[in-house]
Design an enzyme around this catalytic site. Structure first.
Site, short mmCIF file in Angstrom:
data_model
loop_
_atom_site.label_atom_id
_atom_site.label_comp_id
_atom_site.label_asym_id
_atom_site.label_seq_id
_atom_site.Cartn_x
_atom_site.Cartn_y
_atom_site.Cartn_z
CE LYS A 138 37.01 -27.52 31.93
NZ LYS A 138 38.31 -27.44 31.28
CG LEU A 198 40.72 -23.58 32.67
CD1 LEU A 198 39.43 -22.77 32.75
CD2 LEU A 198 40.46 -24.94 32.03
CD GLU A 255 45.21 -21.86 28.93
OE1 GLU A 255 45.07 -22.56 29.94
OE2 GLU A 255 44.30 -21.13 28.47
CE1 TYR A 313 35.24 -28.44 29.10
CE2 TYR A 313 34.70 -26.22 28.35
CZ TYR A 313 35.61 -27.27 28.48
OH TYR A 313 36.89 -27.13 27.99
#
Length: 294
Positions: free
Chosen positions: A149, A205, A181, A34
């Site tokens: 993702k 990411l 992250e 996505y």
């Protein structure tokens, strides 16, 4: 709330009419990817970069892209046209499609499922931004391809819920002693006037907003180091930020119940966070809200 019109497998149609098979591999296996694209004044933010990241995610799970780059651009812009919000977020999802059975192996001759919708883009309010938010740390127990993702977000959901359970806005993840992250954001530190960022790797990411922050830091002469950051450096940080498409640049004022920073400035958003937020808003006004897609 999302817009009444959505996109599904080549058609724009009312949300109530959008139907997906329960045998879709996105539902059964989270077998898909996505993207979330912010939109300001009906202009998509770094659309090309988001579509390149989508391609990288599709390549990573060996799923052929159902559309060309130009076709995606056209469909995203048409989706923006259906949205009742001038500032929006476009969610697009591609799964491996619906097979006639449940089997882990890739199916053959099955068309991917493509779904897209628009929702309002809600960024942090003035009071949240000026006070900062709280965060907690947790062990990063996700898989080893966090650079993709994908729809398989249960680990992120559980980690983010840890923050919610403690009345916090985000969970900062630590793997093998290093900061990776946030559960749904990238993380920056400021120490002695230097902006620190974890390097891109398969453990995080590659955030589009992360890239913009580093570009703005370089443009305005902020000393920057992209390097591995030890978890032990978190308590010593002068400032701590989270960044994402929806959070933009948001200061973390409290971490694990302790104020971030030192002295009279402890527990408050720092001066560089404020400047970076202003630079980001100026960037939006100069580029994103002028009809140009930068």
């Amino acid at each position: 709330m999302i817009a009444d019109i959505v996109f599904l497998n080549g058609q724009f149609l009312p949300l109530a009419d959008a139907k997906i098979s329960p045998l879709d591999r996105g539902f059964l296996f989270a077998d898909g990817v996505y993207e979330v694209i912010p939109v300001y004044s009906r202009q998509p933010f770094r659309l090309d970069e988001h579509l390149r990241r989508l391609q990288a995610s599709l390549d990573g799970i060996r799923l052929p892209n159902p559309y060309s780059h130009a076709q995606w651009q056209a469909r995203v812009r048409e989706m923006i046209g259906h949205a009742p919000f001038a500032d929006a977020q476009i969610y697009l999802q591609v799964t491996r499609g619906a097979d006639s059975k449940r089997d882990h192996a890739f199916p053959t001759g099955v068309a991917p499922t493509v779904f897209m919708f628009a929702g309002p883009l809600v960024t942090p309010g003035e009071s949240v931004r000026t006070l900062g938010v709280s965060a907690v740390t947790a062990v990063d127990n996700r898989w080893l391809r966090c650079d993709l993702k994908t729809l398989a977000l249960l680990a992120n959901v559980l980690l983010r819920q840890q923050a919610v359970d403690h009345g916090c806005a985000e969970t900062i993840l630590v793997r093998d002693g290093f900061v990776t992250e946030g559960a749904a954001s990238n993380v920056f530190l400021v120490k002695n006037g230097v902006l620190l960022a974890p390097p891109k790797s398969h453990l995080m990411l590659p955030g589009v907003t992360y890239d913009v922050v580093l570009e703005l830091a370089a443009r305005h002469g902020v000393p920057t180091e992209v390097r591995d950051i030890l978890a032990d450096e978190l308590p010593e940080a002068d400032e701590l930020w989270m960044t994402s498409s929806t959070k933009e640049v948001l200061a973390i004022a409290t971490l694990d119940g302790r104020p971030v920073g030192h002295g009279a400035a402890a527990g408050k958003p720092g001066p560089l966070a404020e400047r970076m937020w202003q630079w980001y808003q100026q960037f939006k006004n100069d580029v994103m809200r002028t009809g140009r897609d930068d």
